[in-house]
Design an enzyme around this catalytic site. Structure first.
Site, PDB file in Angstrom:
ATOM      1  N   CYS A 105      -4.889   2.085  -3.897  1.00 38.18           N
ATOM      2  CA  CYS A 105      -3.317   2.778  -3.270  1.00 38.18           C
ATOM      3  C   CYS A 105      -2.348   1.658  -3.483  1.00 38.18           C
ATOM      4  O   CYS A 105      -1.275   1.972  -2.870  1.00 38.18           O
ATOM      5  CB  CYS A 105      -3.760   3.230  -1.899  1.00 38.18           C
ATOM      6  SG  CYS A 105      -5.022   4.216  -1.446  1.00 38.18           S
ATOM      7  N   LYS A 149     -10.447  -0.394  10.473  1.00 43.74           N
ATOM      8  CA  LYS A 149     -10.574  -1.502   9.967  1.00 43.74           C
ATOM      9  C   LYS A 149     -11.119  -2.737  10.792  1.00 43.74           C
ATOM     10  O   LYS A 149     -11.310  -3.917  10.392  1.00 43.74           O
ATOM     11  CB  LYS A 149      -9.485  -1.992   9.066  1.00 43.74           C
ATOM     12  CG  LYS A 149      -9.152  -0.933   8.071  1.00 43.74           C
ATOM     13  CD  LYS A 149      -8.102  -1.583   7.065  1.00 43.74           C
ATOM     14  CE  LYS A 149      -7.155  -0.266   6.133  1.00 43.74           C
ATOM     15  NZ  LYS A 149      -8.107   0.316   5.202  1.00 43.74           N
ATOM     16  N   HIS A 186       0.888  -1.031  -0.099  1.00 45.56           N
ATOM     17  CA  HIS A 186       0.052   0.018   0.069  1.00 45.56           C
ATOM     18  C   HIS A 186       0.982   1.103  -0.136  1.00 45.56           C
ATOM     19  O   HIS A 186       2.117   1.294   0.385  1.00 45.56           O
ATOM     20  CB  HIS A 186      -0.762  -0.118   1.420  1.00 45.56           C
ATOM     21  CG  HIS A 186      -1.907   0.963   1.767  1.00 45.56           C
ATOM     22  ND1 HIS A 186      -1.670   2.228   1.942  1.00 45.56           N
ATOM     23  CD2 HIS A 186      -3.197   0.842   1.231  1.00 45.56           C
ATOM     24  CE1 HIS A 186      -2.517   2.862   1.947  1.00 45.56           C
ATOM     25  NE2 HIS A 186      -3.689   2.278   1.413  1.00 45.56           N
ATOM     26  N   GLN A 231      -4.376  -5.009   7.135  1.00 42.05           N
ATOM     27  CA  GLN A 231      -5.330  -5.875   6.813  1.00 42.05           C
ATOM     28  C   GLN A 231      -5.055  -7.400   7.359  1.00 42.05           C
ATOM     29  O   GLN A 231      -5.771  -8.244   6.912  1.00 42.05           O
ATOM     30  CB  GLN A 231      -5.027  -6.315   5.212  1.00 42.05           C
ATOM     31  CG  GLN A 231      -5.028  -4.849   4.326  1.00 42.05           C
ATOM     32  CD  GLN A 231      -6.688  -4.390   4.330  1.00 42.05           C
ATOM     33  OE1 GLN A 231      -7.620  -5.003   4.718  1.00 42.05           O
ATOM     34  NE2 GLN A 231      -6.668  -3.183   3.722  1.00 42.05           N
ATOM     35  N   ASP A 277       3.228  -3.880   8.111  1.00 43.90           N
ATOM     36  CA  ASP A 277       1.810  -3.247   7.987  1.00 43.90           C
ATOM     37  C   ASP A 277       0.734  -4.356   8.283  1.00 43.90           C
ATOM     38  O   ASP A 277       0.691  -5.159   7.649  1.00 43.90           O
ATOM     39  CB  ASP A 277       1.833  -2.878   6.595  1.00 43.90           C
ATOM     40  CG  ASP A 277       0.171  -2.066   6.243  1.00 43.90           C
ATOM     41  OD1 ASP A 277      -0.376  -2.100   7.272  1.00 43.90           O
ATOM     42  OD2 ASP A 277       0.184  -1.634   5.201  1.00 43.90           O
TER      43      ASP A 277
END
Lengths: 151, 405
Positions: free
Chosen positions: B358, B220, B117, B197, B194
């Site tokens: 993104c 999220k 991303h 997700q 990261d």
């Protein structure tokens, strides 16, 4: 009401027009000719990426071309724009652009001025697609405002 | 096992938007009532700034805010002093990158992939310009997956930082972070992960993964917007500079410019934070823990397998990540631009995202500029997937344009 206008009230016809302009866009493909100005519209949206070129000589829009990766609405609205611009004086072209933005903003507009571009009359109903319907027109407006010549 | 009807009752949006099929949870998740109540409780019951007030509701507010660190720590298995509250995963990744500057010298390499991303690439691109480091990409397969072998083939002595998503945001590839972290540490490199997700969808244990940093967003994972977390190993946090200076993060300063900063994590939390966001995130984590992250992960996997199988039955659909076990389904309808197709799905009350999500260099890997991303969460159902699949089977250029008439 003449027959042309009557046809342009028919949703089926308008849908076909968008399909046609999307599948077989007019004045598509860029030129290397240095007498053209260009505007690259890539920062307005992260999906559509369109470049519009124009050649304006002695107050007349002699040619408009475009290319890029874009959705049906971006491609077809820009294709329709090129048809409307070519051969017009700068003032006429500016008046058409203004009329188009009135239609997109869901204000009073004159459909006769916009011809096939009235196919975009319902885009205001999908707020997120207004960008698509105006990307090529904004590029043209910018070039008309900048005037002639190539710096 | 998750009792889906009961879970769905916790989300007021399902009552308020009965026709909506929400398949855009990778963008942001829906919010349960307990989170909404926790956020509004800040406004109605204990409004006050943190770490400043000498009155009762301020103490209550501080307890809720600071107590959230323990809740986050239990969720990702770390020390509460390693939990920094930020505005989102993006802010977390920027802080990690900024803080690591002092460990880098010109010629050092940040190793990442083209599936990342923007928020895990652009901070490193900026450092490439400003600090003379170099960004390199480990090779991926055509579905955005990184194997341990591929990672090792790209690893070398100059790599000082490995920046990777645990689960990528478009193809949902789950990268072998634990093995990668072990290999990276053998080279003396730091691992910035990261988790935007992954943390909402699976059990994540930072000690087990042994990553040096983990970033994620509350919004999220059923939480409020404007709140995120940066986990960082204590020994690194103590050496890092904050990205922002201001109130609360300093202990004292004097007119000659001398500043004594507080210790981590508060050192990295300048200014009034999103207090209601942090308190809401606590409610969200407790809600997820009650359902169980193992249950959430298992159910989403099952749902994703069903979704994929139904989508593969459609002749007009091309899928870019069929072999990934879970995460979003990234697809296009043949001959229809992704945004046109998403517009048509919207006309059938199916919420998905179109575009490049993104991840703007991923096209070099999966071979398409833009996709439709349908992403799941534990509140989705097979009935919703059936509705989405039925609508997908009707995507055509005619129908996509038809929505305007």
């Amino acid at each position: 009401m003449n027959s042309m206008n009557h046809l342009l009230d028919d949703p089926m016809v308008l849908r076909e027009l968008i399909m046609d302009h999307y599948q077989y866009p007019h004045h598509h493909g860029l030129t290397d000719d240095p007498s053209y100005r260009h505007v690259h519209m890539a920062s307005d949206s992260c999906i559509d990426d369109i470049t519009v070129q124009s050649k304006i000589v002695d107050g007349i829009v002699e040619d408009v071309r475009f290319d890029g990766v874009a959705c049906t609405i971006s491609t077809s609205s820009t294709s329709m724009m090129t048809d409307l611009m070519i051969g017009k004086t700068k003032e006429q072209a500016e008046a058409i652009v203004d009329e188009y933005f009135r239609m997109i903003d869901h204000k009073e507009y004159d459909p006769d001025v916009l011809e096939e571009a009235v196919a975009m009359k319902n885009v205001y109903k999908q707020a997120n697609r207004i960008k698509c319907a105006t990307i090529g027109w904004k590029a043209m407006k910018q070039m008309l405002e900048e005037g002639e010549g190539h710096e | 096992m998750i009792d889906i009807p009961t879970v769905r009752k916790a989300f007021p949006i399902f009552q308020n938007q009965p026709e909506l099929v929400y398949l855009d949870s990778a963008a942001t998740s829906l919010k349960p009532q307990c989170v909404i109540d926790a956020v509004s409780g800040f406004y109605t019951d204990h409004t006050s700034n943190v770490h400043r007030g000498d009155y009762a509701i301020a103490a209550e507010n501080d307890a809720l805010y600071d107590g959230t660190r323990k809740v986050v720590a239990s969720f990702i298995h770390c020390d509460p002093r390693e939990v920094i509250f930020t505005h989102n995963a993006t802010a977390s990744l920027n802080q990690a990158a900024y803080g690591l500057r002092k460990f880098l010298k010109p010629g050092d390499v940040v190793l990442t992939t083209k599936a990342e991303h923007a928020s895990n690439l652009l901070p490193w691109f900026a450092m490439q310009k400003e600090c003379g480091i170099k960004v390199e990409y480990a090779p991926l397969d055509s579905q955005g997956r990184l194997t341990e072998e591929a990672f090792l083939s790209a690893m070398h002595d100059k790599v000082r930082i490995v920046a990777l998503a645990q689960v990528t945001n478009v193809t949902g590839a789950e990268q072998p972070i634990k093995a990668i972290a072990k290999a990276a540490h053998a080279y003396g490199a730091y691992v910035v992960c990261d988790g935007a997700q992954s943390v909402p969808h699976m059990p994540v244990d930072v000690r087990d993964l042994d990553v040096d940093f983990l970033a994620f967003s509350a919004h999220k994972m059923c939480g409020p917007g404007g709140t995120g977390v940066l986990y960082g190993k204590k020994e690194l946090l103590t050496q890092m500079d904050p990205l922002l200076y201001g109130g609360d993060m300093n202990a004292r300063f004097s007119s000659d410019g001398t500043v004594i900063l507080k210790e981590a994590p508060v050192r990295f939390e300048a200014g009034t934070p999103a207090i209601e966001g942090v308190i809401g995130m606590r409610a969200a984590i407790e809600f997820l823990q009650k359902i169980g992250m193992d249950n959430i992960h298992a159910y989403e996997k099952e749902l994703r397998a069903y979704f994929l199988q139904r989508m593969q039955e459609l002749n007009n659909i091309e899928i870019y990540n069929p072999d990934n076990a879970y995460g979003p389904v990234a697809f296009n309808a043949k001959g229809v631009f992704s945004q046109d197709a998403a517009g048509y799905l919207a006309s059938r009350n199916i919420a998905v995202r179109s575009g490049n999500h993104c991840a703007k260099i991923l096209h070099e890997v999966i071979g398409t500029d833009s996709t439709i991303r349908a992403s799941l969460y534990f509140y989705n159902t097979k009935e919703e997937i059936d509705r989405c699949v039925a609508a997908c089977s009707d995507i055509s250029l005619e129908n996509a344009i038809g929505i305007f008439f």
